[in-house]
Design an enzyme around this catalytic site. Sequence first.
Site, mmCIF file in Angstrom:
data_model
loop_
_atom_site.group_PDB
_atom_site.id
_atom_site.type_symbol
_atom_site.label_atom_id
_atom_site.label_comp_id
_atom_site.label_asym_id
_atom_site.label_seq_id
_atom_site.Cartn_x
_atom_site.Cartn_y
_atom_site.Cartn_z
ATOM 1 C CD GLU A 29 -2.533 -1.469 2.544
ATOM 2 O OE1 GLU A 29 -2.344 -0.638 3.468
ATOM 3 O OE2 GLU A 29 -3.237 -2.476 2.685
ATOM 4 C CG LEU A 58 -5.979 1.133 0.725
ATOM 5 C CD1 LEU A 58 -6.729 2.240 1.437
ATOM 6 C CD2 LEU A 58 -4.494 1.257 0.959
ATOM 7 C CD GLU A 60 -3.957 -4.685 5.301
ATOM 8 O OE1 GLU A 60 -5.180 -4.976 5.159
ATOM 9 O OE2 GLU A 60 -3.544 -3.531 5.517
ATOM 10 C CD GLN A 82 -0.111 2.129 4.917
ATOM 11 O OE1 GLN A 82 -1.211 2.312 5.425
ATOM 12 N NE2 GLN A 82 0.221 2.614 3.734
ATOM 13 C CG PHE A 83 1.147 0.817 10.508
ATOM 14 C CD1 PHE A 83 2.184 1.433 11.188
ATOM 15 C CD2 PHE A 83 0.447 1.533 9.566
ATOM 16 C CE1 PHE A 83 2.518 2.753 10.921
ATOM 17 C CE2 PHE A 83 0.769 2.864 9.289
ATOM 18 C CZ PHE A 83 1.808 3.464 9.970
ATOM 19 C CG PHE A 88 -4.905 -10.005 13.526
ATOM 20 C CD1 PHE A 88 -4.636 -11.179 14.212
ATOM 21 C CD2 PHE A 88 -4.517 -8.805 14.100
ATOM 22 C CE1 PHE A 88 -4.003 -11.159 15.446
ATOM 23 C CE2 PHE A 88 -3.883 -8.780 15.334
ATOM 24 C CZ PHE A 88 -3.630 -9.959 16.014
ATOM 25 C CG HIS A 129 -1.121 2.325 13.404
ATOM 26 N ND1 HIS A 129 -2.449 2.301 13.689
ATOM 27 C CD2 HIS A 129 -1.014 2.835 12.148
ATOM 28 C CE1 HIS A 129 -3.135 2.794 12.666
ATOM 29 N NE2 HIS A 129 -2.281 3.114 11.719
#
Length: 325
Positions: A29, A58, A60, A82-83, A88, A129
């Site tokens: 992303e 966007l 995962e 991204q974080f 999950f 995050h």
Amino acid sequence: MAQMTMIQAITDALRTELRNDPDVLVFGEDVGVNGGVFRATEGLQKEFGEDRVFDTPLAESGIGGLAIGLGLQGFRPVMEIQFFGFVFEVMDSISGQMARMRYRSGGRYHSPVTIRSPFGGGVHTPELHADSLEGLMVQQPGLKVVIPSTPYDAKGLLISAIRDNDPVIFLEHMKLYRSFRQEVPEEEYTIPLGKADVKREGTDLTIVTYGAMVQESLKAAEELAKEGHSVEVIDLRTVAPIDIEAIVASVEKTGRAIVVQEAQRQAGVGANIVAEINDRAILNLEAPVLRVTAPDTVFAFSQAEAVWLPNYKDIIDTANKVLSF
């Protein structure tokens, strides 16, 4: 050599492997034009083109599925979450597919995927995050989990991760991205996965740690030295597999140990390390092995994280308990 921050060393490692191997692809992303949230991929799309460094939706789960397919076709995908708190959404791809690929196929197929992701506290991020979820990943056989603590280690370990035929989770602590610089070779080099590094030699106490807690542990060791205590600091660098031999060798020398992690007491890898020390070196111990961790609660909101996170003072207090036992 050049003076680099960790983020610069990571970018340099990615550039090195994109140049070396046309099968290396970098995606996630906002990693393309924007260069990622922390600019880890800045300039790479312009240099290598949109076919090799590109943005994804966007999603995962979609990023993970794409990485699996590309790996099966002979590419070396470097995907970014991204974080890491959002892992999950892609757990089935990682634990259910990538980690089992070689076993499931009898060695016919591999999943040479590198999963880069920032994590860690101390920078006042929003909820989800900063979570330290490495313990969740190390419990899945088939995954390697790497957490560098310095720019030099970050470059060498990332190059090794990209070249590895197994899926590698490469976690980058956000607080370390730009907190200090270090001399880093501009040419390529590798650091073996699964090998710890003694960041400070000592004879009285072993501190086993990783990630941002390496810097806190080194600070604690300096303060303890003023009190006449010689403390050895071991940086695991890779938390799956763990370099048990290095830990045992240190404990056999010092006779005392503490384990330091940012993750909650019930999380991380600290409990496993204590168990391994007890299994393999209990007759060398002169005191119980203690832990320094965050409390067993959800990661605190940013206003309270300084109180919630372990720091060098907590390490000193625990070290003194072990040293005076």
